[in-house]
Motif scaffolding. Structure first.
Motif, mmCIF file in Angstrom:
data_model
loop_
_atom_site.group_PDB
_atom_site.id
_atom_site.type_symbol
_atom_site.label_atom_id
_atom_site.label_comp_id
_atom_site.label_asym_id
_atom_site.label_seq_id
_atom_site.Cartn_x
_atom_site.Cartn_y
_atom_site.Cartn_z
ATOM 1 N N ARG A 210 0.805 -1.247 0.151
ATOM 2 C CA ARG A 210 0.195 0.223 -0.030
ATOM 3 C C ARG A 210 0.785 1.211 -0.086
ATOM 4 O O ARG A 210 0.288 2.422 -0.653
ATOM 5 C CB ARG A 210 -0.919 0.168 1.259
ATOM 6 N N GLU A 211 2.010 1.023 0.857
ATOM 7 C CA GLU A 211 3.033 2.332 0.807
ATOM 8 C C GLU A 211 3.381 2.850 -0.741
ATOM 9 O O GLU A 211 3.778 3.949 -0.662
ATOM 10 C CB GLU A 211 3.956 2.206 1.820
ATOM 11 N N VAL A 212 3.542 1.929 -1.594
ATOM 12 C CA VAL A 212 3.823 2.263 -2.814
ATOM 13 C C VAL A 212 2.777 2.326 -3.949
ATOM 14 O O VAL A 212 3.082 2.329 -5.085
ATOM 15 C CB VAL A 212 5.184 1.230 -3.486
ATOM 16 N N GLY A 213 1.656 2.127 -3.511
ATOM 17 C CA GLY A 213 0.487 2.044 -4.237
ATOM 18 C C GLY A 213 0.385 0.872 -5.134
ATOM 19 O O GLY A 213 -0.371 0.800 -6.208
ATOM 20 N N ALA A 214 0.888 -0.256 -4.840
ATOM 21 C CA ALA A 214 0.711 -1.531 -5.540
ATOM 22 C C ALA A 214 -0.507 -2.130 -5.058
ATOM 23 O O ALA A 214 -1.028 -2.228 -3.777
ATOM 24 C CB ALA A 214 1.903 -2.520 -5.281
ATOM 25 N N VAL A 215 -1.332 -2.787 -6.046
ATOM 26 C CA VAL A 215 -2.406 -3.846 -5.675
ATOM 27 C C VAL A 215 -2.037 -5.163 -5.322
ATOM 28 O O VAL A 215 -0.960 -5.557 -5.714
ATOM 29 C CB VAL A 215 -3.392 -3.709 -6.947
ATOM 30 N N THR A 216 -2.760 -5.889 -4.357
ATOM 31 C CA THR A 216 -2.148 -7.051 -3.950
ATOM 32 C C THR A 216 -3.055 -8.153 -4.056
ATOM 33 O O THR A 216 -4.272 -7.963 -4.013
ATOM 34 C CB THR A 216 -2.063 -6.875 -2.545
ATOM 35 N N LEU A 217 -2.582 -9.403 -4.364
ATOM 36 C CA LEU A 217 -3.434 -10.560 -4.701
ATOM 37 C C LEU A 217 -2.686 -11.569 -3.617
ATOM 38 O O LEU A 217 -1.582 -11.908 -3.717
ATOM 39 C CB LEU A 217 -3.393 -11.075 -5.802
ATOM 40 N N VAL A 218 -3.651 -12.240 -2.666
ATOM 41 C CA VAL A 218 -2.972 -13.172 -1.878
ATOM 42 C C VAL A 218 -3.759 -14.465 -2.430
ATOM 43 O O VAL A 218 -4.905 -14.838 -2.396
ATOM 44 C CB VAL A 218 -3.349 -12.878 -0.297
ATOM 45 N N ASP A 219 -2.683 -15.563 -2.587
ATOM 46 C CA ASP A 219 -3.063 -16.698 -2.912
ATOM 47 C C ASP A 219 -3.315 -17.613 -1.585
ATOM 48 O O ASP A 219 -2.075 -18.129 -0.883
ATOM 49 C CB ASP A 219 -2.099 -17.613 -3.710
ATOM 50 N N ALA A 220 -4.614 -17.852 -1.126
ATOM 51 C CA ALA A 220 -4.717 -18.517 0.098
ATOM 52 C C ALA A 220 -5.184 -19.956 0.013
ATOM 53 O O ALA A 220 -5.873 -20.590 0.647
ATOM 54 C CB ALA A 220 -6.073 -17.804 1.058
ATOM 55 N N ALA A 221 -4.801 -20.579 -1.219
ATOM 56 C CA ALA A 221 -5.132 -21.981 -1.553
ATOM 57 C C ALA A 221 -4.897 -22.805 -0.224
ATOM 58 O O ALA A 221 -5.593 -23.712 0.030
ATOM 59 C CB ALA A 221 -4.857 -22.302 -2.640
ATOM 60 N N GLN A 222 -3.541 -22.872 0.174
ATOM 61 C CA GLN A 222 -3.148 -23.560 1.228
ATOM 62 C C GLN A 222 -3.692 -23.054 2.641
ATOM 63 O O GLN A 222 -3.026 -23.628 3.538
ATOM 64 C CB GLN A 222 -1.575 -23.722 1.257
ATOM 65 N N SER A 223 -4.090 -21.824 2.890
ATOM 66 C CA SER A 223 -4.308 -21.282 4.260
ATOM 67 C C SER A 223 -5.621 -21.232 4.696
ATOM 68 O O SER A 223 -6.055 -21.492 5.800
ATOM 69 C CB SER A 223 -3.703 -19.985 4.255
ATOM 70 N N ALA A 224 -6.642 -20.959 3.380
ATOM 71 C CA ALA A 224 -8.050 -20.818 3.875
ATOM 72 C C ALA A 224 -8.991 -21.823 4.703
ATOM 73 O O ALA A 224 -9.509 -21.411 5.289
ATOM 74 C CB ALA A 224 -9.002 -20.436 2.495
ATOM 75 N N GLY A 225 -8.524 -22.999 4.366
ATOM 76 C CA GLY A 225 -9.011 -24.038 5.249
ATOM 77 C C GLY A 225 -8.341 -24.613 6.530
ATOM 78 O O GLY A 225 -8.713 -25.410 7.140
ATOM 79 N N HIS A 226 -7.193 -23.907 6.701
ATOM 80 C CA HIS A 226 -6.213 -24.416 7.780
ATOM 81 C C HIS A 226 -6.216 -23.389 9.039
ATOM 82 O O HIS A 226 -5.827 -23.873 10.020
ATOM 83 C CB HIS A 226 -4.887 -24.626 7.404
ATOM 84 N N CYS A 227 -6.184 -22.122 8.595
ATOM 85 C CA CYS A 227 -6.162 -20.926 9.813
ATOM 86 C C CYS A 227 -7.233 -19.992 9.327
ATOM 87 O O CYS A 227 -7.961 -19.854 8.230
ATOM 88 C CB CYS A 227 -4.789 -20.390 9.661
ATOM 89 N N LEU A 228 -7.358 -19.174 10.473
ATOM 90 C CA LEU A 228 -8.144 -18.050 10.206
ATOM 91 C C LEU A 228 -7.830 -17.035 9.204
ATOM 92 O O LEU A 228 -6.306 -16.566 9.261
ATOM 93 C CB LEU A 228 -8.571 -17.324 11.279
ATOM 94 N N VAL A 229 -8.471 -16.779 7.990
ATOM 95 C CA VAL A 229 -8.148 -15.901 7.066
ATOM 96 C C VAL A 229 -9.048 -14.751 7.045
ATOM 97 O O VAL A 229 -10.163 -14.711 6.745
ATOM 98 C CB VAL A 229 -8.016 -16.502 5.701
ATOM 99 N N ASP A 230 -8.568 -13.529 7.420
ATOM 100 C CA ASP A 230 -9.373 -12.363 7.479
ATOM 101 C C ASP A 230 -9.034 -11.341 6.679
ATOM 102 O O ASP A 230 -7.942 -10.580 6.888
ATOM 103 C CB ASP A 230 -9.327 -11.721 9.025
ATOM 104 N N VAL A 231 -9.854 -11.137 5.427
ATOM 105 C CA VAL A 231 -9.240 -10.028 4.524
ATOM 106 C C VAL A 231 -9.078 -8.560 4.984
ATOM 107 O O VAL A 231 -8.322 -7.871 4.311
ATOM 108 C CB VAL A 231 -10.306 -10.143 3.246
#
Lengths: 426, 161
Positions: A210-231
């Protein structure tokens, strides 16, 4: 004032009490696990590739087809109303699962791969130009690499990588300042590495973007079902995952996006369901989410995904996270005690999977023989060829865990690996 | 250890995978064909020296890396193909394919295959057939070619040579 105090003490109680979860009972919810392969009880250690499904998810899909199925969004009749309610209910459930602000931030796709391709083909196509930078990491699955590689080639943009330090699987974040510059239009990275089990500091990386104005995409394929993922806590622009890795069916996946990002994206596929009005030579399109869901969607898939999310939150994703990590740490320790074992990924703070190699034994030979012991492992490059090349190996074997796995199963894995080592050393 | 695995990984096969014969670059080859298996990353480059008068394989060498089945199969193949005419090598290739894909019934596997018959256990492991055939794909390419070098990738779904 007694109510908050009471809530706090309950919270403390829960924190200090031993987890009262009957994991063995949960395991019995998974009919597929109760079988023998090659005459041995199945030990399924390939959940990072695809998880198994509990009875509750299978039943939800069967119930939908036996009672409620119809097409969505267009019918006036009762079944169409029910199907639409089921489909939109799943969207609302997914928003809650990710702590998104509204259901409109959730687009259903076929899976992680389609979600990323959608963003590359719409947001990327419109906002990435010649000379711009796209930043990813050396940990990425091919699904979060090739769409950006191809976009960069189409646009004359440059694709940059945050390097991996080596076998320990950690990103060299000392390079971040140098790589994450205002030239970066998009920064895409995996939350948890499918090969290394590395857990990346998603919120911190998004803050820096965000500090450099870049848009972010997070690949949560391995995390979404295994830990809390809070966008909201992560603060990403996009987040993607697949249903089939989190107890849901194949063919359904999720693209979370901030409303301001969706608003600046052209349509992806066009056709039915995504239009407001159509004339012979022009058409008006719906906003997100329906504007990105052309055609009849995978309603049964969304219903199954809904049931999967309910199941996961009944167990508690914090509990699942602790359980999976405990198994991975135990596996890592046991394997490290064997001679001739090369382990990949961090020694501490790892997610629920372990990749490894046996000296002088090809991963395919190892996986074939483990299969003969009833143990399902993944062998190969795990859809991450460049990373394996960098580490100087062609392939590796991977054991990945879910809450239905047990320490006894890890013991069987260790016993199998020892047998295989002895066999090839003869 | 389990019976099937004893059959799949016999000591001759393990020996060839650890100490592959005719391994290393062949000086001054007539043809070189390199193949890889994209699903597992195994790679084999096979070089043949063809005697043009007799149309015979006068020299053979291979380089690369792979699992034990892949390396042993290529190693055994080089021993068998040396000194054969193109036509004879082609016939060997057909015999091997029939055995490895299971098209040839067990009792009818040609004796001419010699030690290669030790690889017949692979037919019980469909996902490993491509391991056993990588070197043979390279041989097929090399026999079809009169000179120079070529590269290919094996389609993992294609068991046919």
């Amino acid at each position: 004032m007694w109510l908050p105090l009471f809530a706090a003490s309950m919270h403390d109680l829960a924190k200090h009490a031993p987890a009262a979860i009957d994991w063995a009972a949960l395991r019995r919810d998974f009919p597929i696990l109760n079988q023998e392969v090659h005459g041995k009880p199945l030990v399924y250690l390939d959940s990072a590739a695809s998880s198994q499904k509990p009875r509750q998810v299978i039943d939800a899909i069967v119930h939908y087809y036996e009672h409620d199925h119809s097409n969505v969004h267009r019918g006036i009749h009762e079944l169409s109303n029910r199907a639409t309610a089921a489909y939109e209910g799943a969207r609302e459930r997914t928003a809650r699962f990710l702590n998104a602000n509204t259901p409109e931030e959730i687009v259903f796709t076929r899976g992680t791969t389609e979600s990323i391709n959608l963003v590359a083909a719409t947001w990327g196509e419109r906002h990435v130009g010649a000379g711009d930078h796209i930043l990813i990491t050396e940990l990425e699955h091919h699904a979060n690499l090739i769409p950006w590689q191809q976009l960069a080639r189409r646009k004359g943009a440059e694709l940059l990588y945050i390097p991996v330090q080596g076998d320990n699987g950690r990103l060299d974040l000392s390079r971040l300042d140098e790589l994450l510059t205002p030239k970066v239009k998009l920064f895409a990275f995996t939350h948890i590495s499918n090969t290394m089990g590395t857990v990346n500091p998603a919120a911190e990386l998004c803050r820096r973007a965000r500090e450099v104005g870049a848009v972010t995409l997070v690949d949560a394929a391995q995390s979404a079902g295994h830990c809390l993922v809070d966008v909201q806590e992560i603060g990403c622009d996009f987040l993607v995952f697949s249903g089939h890795k989190i107890l849901g069916p194949t063919g359904i996946g999720v693209l979370y996006g901030k409303p301001e990002r969706f608003a600046e994206m052209p349509p992806y596929q066009t056709g039915g369901e995504m239009i407001v009005s159509v004339d012979w030579h022009e058409a008006k399109f719906k906003p997100a989410p329906h504007g990105f869901e052309a055609g009849t969607p995978h309603v049964a898939g969304a219903v199954g995904l809904h049931a999967a999310m309910d199941y996961l939150d009944d167990v508690g994703r914090r509990n699942i996270w602790e359980h999976d990590r405990d198994l991975a740490a135990y596996t890592y320790t046991r394997l490290s005690e064997l001679p001739g074992v090369r382990l990949f990924g961090p020694g501490t703070d790892r997610a629920g999977l372990v990749s490894f190699l046996l000296e002088d034994v090809h991963a395919h030979d190892l996986v074939t023989m483990a299969d003969g012991h009833g143990i399902a492992l993944r062998g190969g490059h795990h859809c991450n060829q460049p990373l394996h090349r960098k580490l100087g190996v062609k392939s590796s074997a991977r054991a990945s865990f879910y809450f239905y796995n047990t320490r006894e199963e890890v013991d069987k894995l260790i016993e199998s690996v020892e047998k295989i080592r002895a066999f090839f050393a003869r | 250890m389990d019976v099937d695995f004893e059959e799949l990984y016999q000591s001759v096969i393990l020996d060839h995978s650890r100490k592959p014969r005719n391994f290393g670059p062949l000086p001054d080859p007539t043809v070189t064909v390199a193949g890889d298996n994209p699903t597992c990353g195994d790679e084999i480059a096979l070089s043949l020296k063809i005697d043009p008068q007799a149309d015979k394989v006068a020299g053979v060498g291979f380089t690369g890396s792979g699992c034990s089945i892949c390396m042993a199969s290529a190693s055994l193949m080089t021993l068998k193909v040396k000194g054969k005419t193109r036509a004879e090598a082609g016939a060997l290739l057909n015999d091997f394919q029939g055995m490895i894909t299971g098209k040839t019934p067990e009792a009818e596997i040609p004796k001419a295959l010699g030690d290669l018959r030790l690889l017949s256990g692979v037919r019980k492991f469909p996902q490993r057939v491509k391991c056993a055939t990588l070197g043979w794909h390279a041989l097929k390419g090399a026999l079809a070619q009169t000179e120079g070098a070529a590269k290919f990738s094996v389609d993992p779904k294609d068991a046919d040579l």
